[in-house]
Design a protein around this motif. Structure first.
Motif, PDB file in Angstrom:
ATOM      1  N   MET A 266      17.239  -6.416   1.138  1.00  0.00           N
ATOM      2  CA  MET A 266      16.588  -6.291   2.447  1.00  0.00           C
ATOM      3  C   MET A 266      15.821  -7.563   2.805  1.00  0.00           C
ATOM      4  SD  MET A 266      17.545  -3.556   3.678  1.00  0.00           S
ATOM      5  CE  MET A 266      18.880  -2.910   2.719  1.00  0.00           C
ATOM      6  N   VAL A 267      15.216  -8.204   1.821  1.00  0.00           N
ATOM      7  CA  VAL A 267      14.526  -9.477   2.081  1.00  0.00           C
ATOM      8  C   VAL A 267      15.543 -10.523   2.542  1.00  0.00           C
ATOM      9  CG1 VAL A 267      13.298 -11.400   0.996  1.00  0.00           C
ATOM     10  CG2 VAL A 267      12.567  -9.061   0.566  1.00  0.00           C
ATOM     11  N   ALA A 268      16.684 -10.574   1.872  1.00  0.00           N
ATOM     12  CA  ALA A 268      17.725 -11.538   2.272  1.00  0.00           C
ATOM     13  C   ALA A 268      18.239 -11.232   3.672  1.00  0.00           C
ATOM     14  CB  ALA A 268      18.875 -11.513   1.264  1.00  0.00           C
TER      15      ALA A 268
ATOM     16  N   PRO B 153       9.451   3.500  -0.868  1.00  0.00           N
ATOM     17  CA  PRO B 153       9.887   3.428   0.541  1.00  0.00           C
ATOM     18  C   PRO B 153      10.706   2.179   0.861  1.00  0.00           C
ATOM     19  CG  PRO B 153       7.606   2.798   0.383  1.00  0.00           C
ATOM     20  CD  PRO B 153       8.025   3.226  -0.996  1.00  0.00           C
ATOM     21  N   VAL B 154      11.856   2.063   0.241  1.00  0.00           N
ATOM     22  CA  VAL B 154      12.748   0.931   0.489  1.00  0.00           C
ATOM     23  C   VAL B 154      13.931   1.443   1.331  1.00  0.00           C
ATOM     24  CG1 VAL B 154      14.058   1.231  -1.637  1.00  0.00           C
ATOM     25  CG2 VAL B 154      13.922  -1.010  -0.600  1.00  0.00           C
ATOM     26  N   LEU B 155      14.420   0.598   2.226  1.00  0.00           N
ATOM     27  CA  LEU B 155      15.554   0.997   3.061  1.00  0.00           C
ATOM     28  C   LEU B 155      16.823   1.122   2.208  1.00  0.00           C
ATOM     29  CD1 LEU B 155      15.061  -1.192   6.252  1.00  0.00           C
ATOM     30  CD2 LEU B 155      14.757   1.260   6.035  1.00  0.00           C
ATOM     31  N   PRO B 156      17.727   2.001   2.604  1.00  0.00           N
ATOM     32  CA  PRO B 156      18.980   2.131   1.849  1.00  0.00           C
ATOM     33  C   PRO B 156      19.908   0.946   2.119  1.00  0.00           C
ATOM     34  CG  PRO B 156      19.005   3.595   3.729  1.00  0.00           C
ATOM     35  CD  PRO B 156      17.628   2.987   3.674  1.00  0.00           C
TER      36      PRO B 156
ATOM     37  N   VAL C  66       0.836  -1.207   0.000  1.00  0.00           N
ATOM     38  CA  VAL C  66       0.000   0.000   0.000  1.00  0.00           C
ATOM     39  C   VAL C  66       0.868   1.254   0.000  1.00  0.00           C
ATOM     40  CG1 VAL C  66      -1.638   1.342   1.397  1.00  0.00           C
ATOM     41  CG2 VAL C  66      -2.005  -1.097   1.042  1.00  0.00           C
ATOM     42  N   ALA C  67       1.919   1.265   0.806  1.00  0.00           N
ATOM     43  CA  ALA C  67       2.807   2.435   0.855  1.00  0.00           C
ATOM     44  C   ALA C  67       3.484   2.674  -0.489  1.00  0.00           C
ATOM     45  CB  ALA C  67       3.856   2.245   1.948  1.00  0.00           C
ATOM     46  N   THR C  68       3.872   1.612  -1.159  1.00  0.00           N
ATOM     47  CA  THR C  68       4.509   1.755  -2.473  1.00  0.00           C
ATOM     48  C   THR C  68       3.529   2.293  -3.505  1.00  0.00           C
ATOM     49  OG1 THR C  68       5.979  -0.069  -1.937  1.00  0.00           O
ATOM     50  CG2 THR C  68       5.821   0.535  -4.243  1.00  0.00           C
ATOM     51  N   VAL C  69       2.311   1.773  -3.494  1.00  0.00           N
ATOM     52  CA  VAL C  69       1.293   2.262  -4.435  1.00  0.00           C
ATOM     53  C   VAL C  69       1.032   3.747  -4.203  1.00  0.00           C
ATOM     54  CG1 VAL C  69      -1.152   2.095  -5.048  1.00  0.00           C
ATOM     55  CG2 VAL C  69       0.217   0.021  -4.809  1.00  0.00           C
ATOM     56  N   LEU C  70       0.873   4.129  -2.927  1.00  0.00           N
ATOM     57  CA  LEU C  70       0.574   5.531  -2.620  1.00  0.00           C
ATOM     58  C   LEU C  70       1.739   6.460  -2.949  1.00  0.00           C
ATOM     59  CD1 LEU C  70      -1.377   5.140   0.737  1.00  0.00           C
ATOM     60  CD2 LEU C  70      -2.303   5.597  -1.546  1.00  0.00           C
TER      61      LEU C  70
ATOM     62  N   LEU D 277      10.829  -6.777   8.297  1.00  0.00           N
ATOM     63  CA  LEU D 277      11.574  -6.299   7.131  1.00  0.00           C
ATOM     64  C   LEU D 277      11.312  -7.154   5.891  1.00  0.00           C
ATOM     65  CD1 LEU D 277      14.935  -5.410   8.855  1.00  0.00           C
ATOM     66  CD2 LEU D 277      13.333  -3.812   7.819  1.00  0.00           C
ATOM     67  N   VAL D 278      11.239  -8.452   6.072  1.00  0.00           N
ATOM     68  CA  VAL D 278      10.952  -9.345   4.945  1.00  0.00           C
ATOM     69  C   VAL D 278       9.584  -9.017   4.358  1.00  0.00           C
ATOM     70  CG1 VAL D 278      10.404 -11.736   4.332  1.00  0.00           C
ATOM     71  CG2 VAL D 278      12.454 -11.233   5.628  1.00  0.00           C
ATOM     72  N   GLY D 279       8.590  -8.890   5.203  1.00  0.00           N
ATOM     73  CA  GLY D 279       7.245  -8.595   4.718  1.00  0.00           C
ATOM     74  C   GLY D 279       7.161  -7.262   4.000  1.00  0.00           C
ATOM     75  N   TRP D 280       7.711  -6.213   4.594  1.00  0.00           N
ATOM     76  CA  TRP D 280       7.662  -4.874   4.001  1.00  0.00           C
ATOM     77  C   TRP D 280       8.284  -4.875   2.607  1.00  0.00           C
ATOM     78  CZ3 TRP D 280       5.425  -0.278   5.175  1.00  0.00           C
ATOM     79  CH2 TRP D 280       5.880   0.841   4.502  1.00  0.00           C
ATOM     80  N   HIS D 281       9.458  -5.447   2.501  1.00  0.00           N
ATOM     81  CA  HIS D 281      10.160  -5.407   1.221  1.00  0.00           C
ATOM     82  C   HIS D 281       9.587  -6.390   0.198  1.00  0.00           C
ATOM     83  CE1 HIS D 281      12.910  -3.098   3.742  1.00  0.00           C
ATOM     84  NE2 HIS D 281      13.098  -2.426   2.626  1.00  0.00           N
ATOM     85  N   LEU D 282       8.960  -7.475   0.650  1.00  0.00           N
ATOM     86  CA  LEU D 282       8.244  -8.335  -0.294  1.00  0.00           C
ATOM     87  C   LEU D 282       7.019  -7.608  -0.848  1.00  0.00           C
ATOM     88  CD1 LEU D 282       8.376 -11.936   1.223  1.00  0.00           C
ATOM     89  CD2 LEU D 282       9.450 -11.104  -0.872  1.00  0.00           C
ATOM     90  N   GLY D 283       6.370  -6.801  -0.007  1.00  0.00           N
ATOM     91  CA  GLY D 283       5.254  -5.989  -0.484  1.00  0.00           C
ATOM     92  C   GLY D 283       5.698  -4.998  -1.551  1.00  0.00           C
TER      93      GLY D 283
END
Length: 166
Positions: free
Chosen positions: A123-125, A35-38, A22-26, A93-99
């Motif tokens: 980040m998923v790894a 909104p991906v971590l550096p 949702v955050a990525t779509v918005l 972190l896995v969930g957020w970045h998979l989204g």
């Protein structure tokens, strides 16, 4: 104290994955960056994993019989809590970045710059490593069951269910 529950990790990953999507779509609709971590956050994740492993190996070494010094029970409890926090943060972190990946992967063929995809995969790894280390170190903090019958003169249960000492 309760152990890490894989079902809770899955729920956390699923909910944070939905939030990441949702955050990525918005943010894409508003022409904001994804909104991906550096990449530098992998260093922080690595330090957390390394600290968790160091404390976990101290507890494991003591548990396996290298008892030159007394193990501080507060250190063991904090190590156990750190292992659980590491696993839960990794699932988040896995969930957020998979989204994020779910939203971004259909547009891979249209992109000239795949930086966001590679950052999300990294980040998923890293999150998966955190979850694995959390499980491993939590196992280090378990006390093995005692062998043999209970000692004579120990505690006995009365008919009312209360314990009394012999």
């Amino acid at each position: 104290m309760k152990t890490i529950r894989p079902l809770w990790l899955a729920v956390i990953a699923f909910v944070s994955g939905a939030a990441g999507w949702v955050a990525t779509v918005l943010t894409n609709r508003a022409s904001l960056p994804t909104p991906v971590l550096p990449l530098s956050s992998l260093i922080t994740m690595g330090i957390i994993v390394l600290m968790t492993l160091v404390f976990g190996f101290r507890v494991r070494r003591w548990r396996n019989g290298n008892r030159d010094r007394v193990l501080n029970p507060i250190l063991a409890a904090r190590t156990w809590v750190l292992a659980q926090a590491c696993a839960y943060a990794g699932a988040l972190l896995v969930g957020w970045h998979l989204g994020i990946l779910v939203d971004q992967l259909p547009t891979v063929a249209l992109r000239s710059n795949l930086t966001v995809i590679w950052l999300a995969l990294a980040m998923v790894a890293g999150g998966l490593v955190m979850v694995a280390v959390g499980f491993i170190v939590e196992r280090f903090c378990r006390i093995p069951p005692e062998d043999g019958p209970p000692p004579e003169g120990g505690r006995k249960r009365t008919s009312t269910g209360e314990e009394e000492y012999a």
